[in-house]
Design an enzyme around this catalytic site. Structure first.
Site, short mmCIF file in Angstrom:
data_model
loop_
_atom_site.label_atom_id
_atom_site.label_comp_id
_atom_site.label_asym_id
_atom_site.label_seq_id
_atom_site.Cartn_x
_atom_site.Cartn_y
_atom_site.Cartn_z
N SER A 26 82.50 34.26 -11.90
CA SER A 26 81.15 34.97 -11.40
C SER A 26 82.02 35.26 -10.03
O SER A 26 83.82 34.60 -9.64
CB SER A 26 80.61 34.32 -10.75
OG SER A 26 79.38 34.64 -9.33
N ASN A 74 90.57 35.19 -1.42
CA ASN A 74 89.64 35.79 -1.55
C ASN A 74 88.83 36.24 -0.03
O ASN A 74 88.61 35.19 0.40
CB ASN A 74 89.29 36.59 -2.50
CG ASN A 74 88.35 35.27 -2.66
OD1 ASN A 74 86.61 36.09 -2.60
ND2 ASN A 74 88.88 34.75 -3.14
N ASN A 104 74.32 34.98 -11.41
CA ASN A 104 75.04 34.10 -10.75
C ASN A 104 73.52 34.09 -9.19
O ASN A 104 74.07 35.13 -8.25
CB ASN A 104 76.16 34.03 -9.77
CG ASN A 104 76.93 33.02 -8.63
OD1 ASN A 104 76.47 33.12 -7.84
ND2 ASN A 104 77.65 32.01 -9.27
N CYS A 135 76.94 27.57 -0.21
CA CYS A 135 77.12 28.86 0.90
C CYS A 135 76.75 28.07 2.39
O CYS A 135 75.47 26.68 2.16
CB CYS A 135 75.53 29.66 0.54
SG CYS A 135 76.39 30.54 -1.09
N LYS A 171 76.70 25.20 -9.51
CA LYS A 171 77.96 25.72 -9.55
C LYS A 171 78.54 24.66 -8.24
O LYS A 171 78.16 25.12 -7.10
CB LYS A 171 78.46 27.24 -9.31
CG LYS A 171 80.25 27.27 -9.11
CD LYS A 171 80.09 28.42 -9.26
CE LYS A 171 81.80 29.01 -9.08
NZ LYS A 171 82.25 30.33 -9.12
N ASN A 198 84.24 26.00 -7.01
CA ASN A 198 84.72 27.09 -6.37
C ASN A 198 86.02 26.84 -6.08
O ASN A 198 86.19 25.80 -6.44
CB ASN A 198 83.35 27.10 -5.46
CG ASN A 198 82.42 28.38 -5.38
OD1 ASN A 198 83.47 29.59 -4.98
ND2 ASN A 198 81.63 28.42 -5.35
N GLY A 249 88.63 26.89 -12.42
CA GLY A 249 89.92 26.90 -11.72
C GLY A 249 91.42 27.36 -12.35
O GLY A 249 91.78 26.38 -12.89
N THR A 272 90.97 34.49 -12.45
CA THR A 272 91.70 35.30 -11.30
C THR A 272 92.27 35.54 -12.27
O THR A 272 93.06 36.85 -12.18
CB THR A 272 92.70 33.90 -10.43
OG1 THR A 272 91.56 33.69 -9.57
CG2 THR A 272 93.32 35.10 -9.72
C1 LIG Z 1 87.62 37.55 -5.93
C2 LIG Z 1 86.72 36.49 -6.35
C3 LIG Z 1 85.24 36.60 -5.62
C4 LIG Z 1 84.54 35.95 -5.71
N1 LIG Z 1 82.85 35.55 -6.07
C5 LIG Z 1 82.25 34.96 -6.46
C6 LIG Z 1 80.16 34.94 -6.42
O1 LIG Z 1 80.38 35.69 -6.06
N2 LIG Z 1 80.42 33.46 -6.35
C7 LIG Z 1 80.62 32.58 -7.12
O2 LIG Z 1 79.89 31.66 -7.48
N3 LIG Z 1 82.14 32.49 -6.90
C8 LIG Z 1 82.99 33.02 -6.33
N4 LIG Z 1 84.56 33.42 -8.05
C9 LIG Z 1 84.53 31.66 -7.84
C10 LIG Z 1 85.12 32.09 -8.74
O3 LIG Z 1 83.89 32.50 -9.89
C11 LIG Z 1 85.92 30.60 -9.01
O4 LIG Z 1 85.34 29.61 -9.30
C12 LIG Z 1 87.13 30.45 -8.44
O5 LIG Z 1 87.83 31.22 -8.75
C13 LIG Z 1 88.21 29.74 -9.32
O6 LIG Z 1 87.99 29.89 -10.95
P1 LIG Z 1 89.81 30.66 -11.24
O7 LIG Z 1 90.31 30.25 -10.89
O8 LIG Z 1 90.00 30.84 -12.24
O9 LIG Z 1 89.79 32.55 -10.29
C14 LIG Z 1 85.24 34.35 -6.95
C15 LIG Z 1 86.20 34.14 -6.87
C16 LIG Z 1 87.39 35.68 -6.76
C17 LIG Z 1 88.36 35.08 -7.21
#
Ligand SMILES: Cc1cc2nc3c(=O)[nH]c(=O)nc-3n(C[C@H](O)[C@H](O)[C@H](O)COP(=O)(O)O)c2cc1C
Length: 312
Positions: A26, A74, A104, A135, A171, A198, A249, A272
């Site tokens: 997401s 972010n 989501n 949240c 989540k 998250n 993650g 990411t």
């Molecule tokens: C730019 C950005 C926006 C995100 N927006 C959401 C979101 O709207 N809802 C959510 O549950 N997680 C959101 N996340 C969290 C990611 O889904 C994920 O849990 C987190 O980035 C860890 O995974 P990664 O290390 O592979 O990025 C966001 C992450 C990033 C980087």
């Protein structure tokens, strides 16, 4: 025992069968459609939409992203088109693809969450819901829903009641003292799967100006920097509950996927990594097959069995 034959990447998350254990995460994959000209959506295990709220949200002022060593900070401010526009404009196009679309869902009150699910329940084309409980609850002085077992119980119970048609994934926030306690609360309240986890609240600034590197003072840290921390959280969650876990993650490579599966995840999400390589999630299913062939492992259960045997 090692089975013979081609590698089978399919997984079951409760009642939901996915063609492989790799989903796009997401907030890093838009509504899927933005990626459809680059990524073959039909080859993904699925993807999770940007967080959907009951009303559209404009989000945070720029800058919204700031790279840090081994990570990404972010502050997007949960910008989204709102659940009704998603159902009217995005979902009809998404229905043409053969992939699991997970919506989501987030809110700032219990009622917000329920309203989003109520609108989605009437729509066709979704495989499930993922409840983002990181949240602040504005009616409880801004305390995160996900940081308190009784609030987790309240929001998951209400969401479960509203989500009668589809699986409900919850989540979890990584910002907790005992993730097992939170996981048990979500499981007992009816979660079909837990997504762990998250981003981590963090900050970066320019000491010359004294200003944040982001439009907000703080943001969420993601990417390779958080993988060892979240890997432990998945392991702790696995010990606490029987519910399927989706780990995420810092997943970038097939080895990262296998690490998460080893500690008890049934699937992973890629966040990411999609910024550097939009095809990361699609590519990973191919490399995962190759790595498993080299290991002479033909089902994903065998990976989990190995770790459990080594660490029990
Ligand atoms: C730019 C950005 C926006 C995100 N927006 C959401 C979101 O709207 N809802 C959510 O549950 N997680 C959101 N996340 C969290 C990611 O889904 C994920 O849990 C987190 O980035 C860890 O995974 P990664 O290390 O592979 O990025 C966001 C992450 C990033 C980087």
């Amino acid at each position: 025992m090692t089975s013979a034959g081609p590698v089978d990447l399919s997984v079951k998350i409760g009642a939901l069968r996915l063609r492989n254990p790799i989903l796009a995460a997401s907030g890093t994959f838009g509504y899927g459609l933005e990626f459809a000209h680059i990524v073959d959506l039909n080859r993904l295990g699925g993807f999770v939409t940007k967080g959907l709220s009951s009303e559209p949200i404009e989000g945070a002022p720029p800058p919204r992203l700031h790279p840090t060593p081994s990570g990404l900070l972010n502050a997007v401010g949960l910008q989204n088109v709102g659940v009704r526009a998603f159902v009217a404009e995005k979902l009809p196009v998404l229905r043409k693809f053969d992939t699991a679309v997970i919506a989501n869902v987030f809110g700032y009150t219990l009622e917000d969450y329920i309203e989003v699910i109520r609108v989605l329940e009437d729509a066709e084309g979704l495989a499930g819901y993922e409840l983002n409980i990181s949240c602040p609850n504005v009616k409880k002085g801004g305390l995160q829903f996900g940081s308190d077992p009784s609030q987790v119980s309240e929001v998951v119970t209400a969401a479960r009641r509203a989500a009668s048609k589809r699986p409900l994934w919850v989540k979890l926030s990584p910002l907790v003292t005992d993730i097992g306690l939170i996981a048990r609360s979500a499981e007992e309240s009816g979660a079909d799967a837990l997504t762990v986890a998250n981003t981590y609240p963090a900050m970066a600034l320019d000491f010359r100006t004294g200003k944040s590197r982001l439009g907000y003072s703080t943001g969420g840290l993601s990417g390779p920097a958080i993988k060892p921390i979240t890997l432990r959280l998945v392991w702790e969650t696995r010990k606490a509950v029987k519910t399927p876990i989706i780990g995420l993650g810092g997943v970038e490579t097939a080895e990262d996927v296998l690490d998460y599966l080893s500690v008890g995840a049934s699937a992973v999400q890629v966040g990411t990594a999609s910024f550097a390589d939009p095809k990361a999630s699609e590519r990973l299913s191919g490399t995962l097959t190759k790595v498993l062939e080299l290991l002479k492992v033909f089902t994903l259960n065998e990976i989990r069995d190995r770790f459990v045997a080594e660490n029990s």
